[in-house]
Design a protein around this motif. Sequence first.
Motif, mmCIF file in Angstrom:
data_model
loop_
_atom_site.group_PDB
_atom_site.id
_atom_site.type_symbol
_atom_site.label_atom_id
_atom_site.label_comp_id
_atom_site.label_asym_id
_atom_site.label_seq_id
_atom_site.Cartn_x
_atom_site.Cartn_y
_atom_site.Cartn_z
ATOM 1 N N GLN A 373 -8.882 -11.586 -6.567
ATOM 2 C CA GLN A 373 -7.448 -11.647 -6.804
ATOM 3 C C GLN A 373 -6.803 -10.263 -6.731
ATOM 4 N N PRO A 374 -6.935 -9.564 -5.617
ATOM 5 C CA PRO A 374 -6.269 -8.266 -5.495
ATOM 6 C C PRO A 374 -4.766 -8.424 -5.664
ATOM 7 N N SER A 375 -4.174 -7.559 -6.487
ATOM 8 C CA SER A 375 -2.775 -7.768 -6.880
ATOM 9 C C SER A 375 -1.905 -6.531 -6.761
ATOM 10 N N GLY A 376 -2.493 -5.393 -6.403
ATOM 11 C CA GLY A 376 -1.718 -4.179 -6.213
ATOM 12 C C GLY A 376 -2.369 -3.313 -5.161
ATOM 13 N N VAL A 377 -1.569 -2.747 -4.241
ATOM 14 C CA VAL A 377 -2.103 -1.885 -3.191
ATOM 15 C C VAL A 377 -1.170 -0.700 -2.983
ATOM 16 N N THR A 378 -1.762 0.455 -2.643
ATOM 17 C CA THR A 378 -0.981 1.636 -2.292
ATOM 18 C C THR A 378 -1.839 2.539 -1.426
ATOM 19 N N GLU A 379 -1.196 3.410 -0.633
ATOM 20 C CA GLU A 379 -1.905 4.323 0.259
ATOM 21 C C GLU A 379 -1.873 5.729 -0.316
ATOM 22 N N ASP A 380 -2.991 6.461 -0.202
ATOM 23 C CA ASP A 380 -3.002 7.852 -0.646
ATOM 24 C C ASP A 380 -2.820 8.787 0.544
ATOM 25 N N ALA A 381 -2.848 10.098 0.272
ATOM 26 C CA ALA A 381 -2.578 11.095 1.313
ATOM 27 C C ALA A 381 -3.623 11.084 2.415
ATOM 28 N N ASN A 382 -4.812 10.579 2.128
ATOM 29 C CA ASN A 382 -5.873 10.511 3.125
ATOM 30 C C ASN A 382 -5.850 9.218 3.935
ATOM 31 N N GLY A 383 -4.936 8.320 3.605
ATOM 32 C CA GLY A 383 -4.855 7.047 4.305
ATOM 33 C C GLY A 383 -5.699 5.952 3.692
ATOM 34 N N LEU A 440 -2.638 -4.825 -12.409
ATOM 35 C CA LEU A 440 -1.828 -5.431 -11.349
ATOM 36 C C LEU A 440 -1.152 -4.419 -10.430
ATOM 37 N N GLY A 441 -1.101 -3.146 -10.816
ATOM 38 C CA GLY A 441 -0.365 -2.179 -10.005
ATOM 39 C C GLY A 441 -1.067 -0.844 -9.909
ATOM 40 N N VAL A 442 -0.805 -0.107 -8.818
ATOM 41 C CA VAL A 442 -1.405 1.211 -8.612
ATOM 42 C C VAL A 442 -0.378 2.142 -7.971
ATOM 43 N N ALA A 443 -0.517 3.440 -8.240
ATOM 44 C CA ALA A 443 0.319 4.465 -7.623
ATOM 45 C C ALA A 443 -0.492 5.753 -7.555
ATOM 46 N N VAL A 444 -0.262 6.537 -6.509
ATOM 47 C CA VAL A 444 -0.947 7.818 -6.347
ATOM 48 C C VAL A 444 -0.065 8.923 -6.926
#
Length: 648
Positions: A373-383, A440-444
Motif C-alpha cells: 500500500q505505497p501512499s507517498g512518493v517524492t524525488e530527491d536530488a539524485n533522482g 503516508l507522506g514523504v519530503a526531501v
Amino acid sequence: MESATNTASTVRIRASELEGRGWLNTGGADLDLEKLRGKIVILDFWTFCCINCLHVLDELRPLEQEYKDVLVTVGVHSPKFEHEADPVALAAAVERYEITHPVLDDPELITWQAYSARAWPTLVVVDPEGYIVAHLSGEGHAAGLASLIPELIAKHEAKGTLHRGDGPYVAPEAVARDLRFPGKVLPLADGNFLVSDTGHHRLVEMGPDLATVIRTIGAGTKGCSDGSAVEAEFNEPQGLALLPAEVAAQAGYDVVVADSVNHRLRGITLATGAVRTVAGNGVQRLLEAGPARVDDDGATASSTFLGTAPLEIALSSPWDVAYSSVLGSVVVAMAGTHQLFGFDPAGGAVTIVAGNGLEGLLDGPADQAWFAQPSGVTEDANGSIWVADSETSALRVVKFSDAGASGERAVTVETAIGEGLFDFGFRDGDAAAARLQHPLGVAVLPDGSVAVADTYNGAVRRYDPATKQVSTLARGLAEPSDVLLDESGDVPLLIVVEANKHQLIRLPLPKNALQVDEGAVQTQRPKTPVAAGELALTVRFSAPTGQKLDDRWGDPTQLKVSSTPPELLVAGGGTSVGLSRSLVLSPDVPEGVLHLTARAAACDGPENVNGEIPDHAACHLYQQDWGIPVILDAGGANELVLDLRGMD
C-alpha cells in the motif's frame, strides 16, 4: 463460535454474538443479533488502514441502497495498528469514509476471533434467523452478494422470517469546515498551495497563510465528471504533482491528481481550473502485470510497458503522484495493487516501475520487490524515489542506474526503515531498529535527509541516509497525511497536512531533533499453532449462483505461497494453479508468517448449449492476500483451511 472452515457445509452454524467496546452510527444504542433478527446481516470485518477494506466499503454501498429495507451491514472494526484502537481515531475514520451503517468497535478482536476471521477484509453473511450462510475473504464479492441476497429474501419471505423496514443506522450530525480530511499539498509558482480536500471530493487553492481559500476546483460532490472547475467531480482525491513547464505544454494541463476512489488520474489546467481524465478507465485493477522486461545483461529494465491508451488501462486506488526527472514521467503510488506505476503525460504511456503486486516488504530488482500500500512518493536530488510504504510501516527508496546503451535503466528497491507487515512502533536511533506506524507522506529536506509523515504515530520523523539515523522532528499531530518543505521564506519550514484536524500548519525545522523510544510492537493477532513438517493448505471457493469457473484457458484458480522468514517454508512455496498445496514447515524456525494469495475467476451465465461460457459473458476475479502468523507447536494443526468464498 465453531469455525465454519472446519465444519461440513450441511451443518447450520448459529452466528456468535457481537461483542466489543461500543457502537458508532447507532445514535448511542447498543446492538445485538436479537435486535437484527429478521434482517439479512453482512458483517464486514475491516480496519481503516486497509485499502482492500476501503474497496469493500464502496462495493457494498449499492447493495445497501438497493436492499435497505431488508439488509443491514455491520462494520466490525478489528484494528491492525495500535493507533486504530483509539476510539477517537475510529470515529474520525467512520466520518472520513462516509460509512452509513452501524460500526462495532472491536479493539480486542473479540468478535474477530469468534468468527474465525483471518484477513482484512472478511465478510460473513447471516440470514434472518441468525445462521451463517457465507464466509467471503477479500474484495470483489459484490456480484456474488447480488445473487445471494435475492435468494435469501425469497426463502425467508416464504418462511415468514424476513422483516422489512428501516435499519438501525443513525446518521451523525454534519459539521461544516473549509477543509475535510485533507490528503496532500502542492506548492504553486505564485506562492499559493493546492490541497486535495479529500473529504469534500474537491481541490482547494489556499493562500500563503494556509487558511485563506482562493478558489475551489470541483463541485464538492462525489462522482467522476470532467469539465470546468465548478462542474467537475472527484471521489476522494489524494496526491498532486506539478508538471515541468515543457511537459505541461505538451500535455495541455499542469497538475496530475491521484483520484483514488475513481481509480483514475485527472489533469488540471491551473489557468481555468478545468479538469480532464488523463489515465484510468474507472475499473479497479485486480491483477498485476507480468514480469518486467529484462535487458541483455540481465538487469531489470526501468519499467513494464502497459500501453499508450491510458484511458483504457485499469488502475487501483492511486494515492500519490510525483514527477520523476529520471523517467520523464509521473510516478504513481498505486496503493491498490502494491506497486509503483509510471504515467507519461505527453505520450500517454503507462508502465509498472516497481513491485510485482505481492503485498509485503521485499527488496531487490524492481520486478521482484514487494510493497504494501505505497501512499507517498517524492524525488530527491539524485533522482531516487522515496516511498512511504504504509502497511509495512516502512520508508523505501527506488534507485535507478545510469542508462545503458539500450537506454534502459536498472531499477532496485531498498528499505531504509521498516521490518514487515506486522511490525511497527515509535523508535528513533539506528534505522535498522527504528520503527514507524503507517506513514503516508514523504519530503526531501535541504540536507538530503527525508522527512516522513508518520501518520499513526502523529509525528514527523527524519531519516538521514548518510548516517542511517532516525529522529523525530515533531509529534502530537492528528494523523499527518503529508509533509512538504517550504522554502518560500527566510528559513526553510515544514508544512504538515494535519488530516484529522482538517488543517495545514507550518512547523520549524528544529536544530536538535528529538530522540524517542516508545518501543517496537507487532500486530496483536492470535498466532495459529501448527506442527512442523507437512501442512495441508486448502482454500475453499464456491462460485456464486449464476456463475461458473472460467476454465476456457485452463485452471482458473491460482495460489501463491511464501513466508517470513523464508527459512520457515522448506517446500511448497511459489505460484501454481489450484487452491490446495502441501507445505513443509521447518522445525528449526519457532514462528513466522505465511503469506498466501488466492485467486479464482468465474463468469456469468447462461451457458450455451454445450455447457460452455459464452464469449460475451461478464467475468469476475475473486482474490485475497492473507498474512497468517503461525507458531510451531508439536500439538499444532497439520492442515490449514481458508475461505476465499465459502458457502454454508
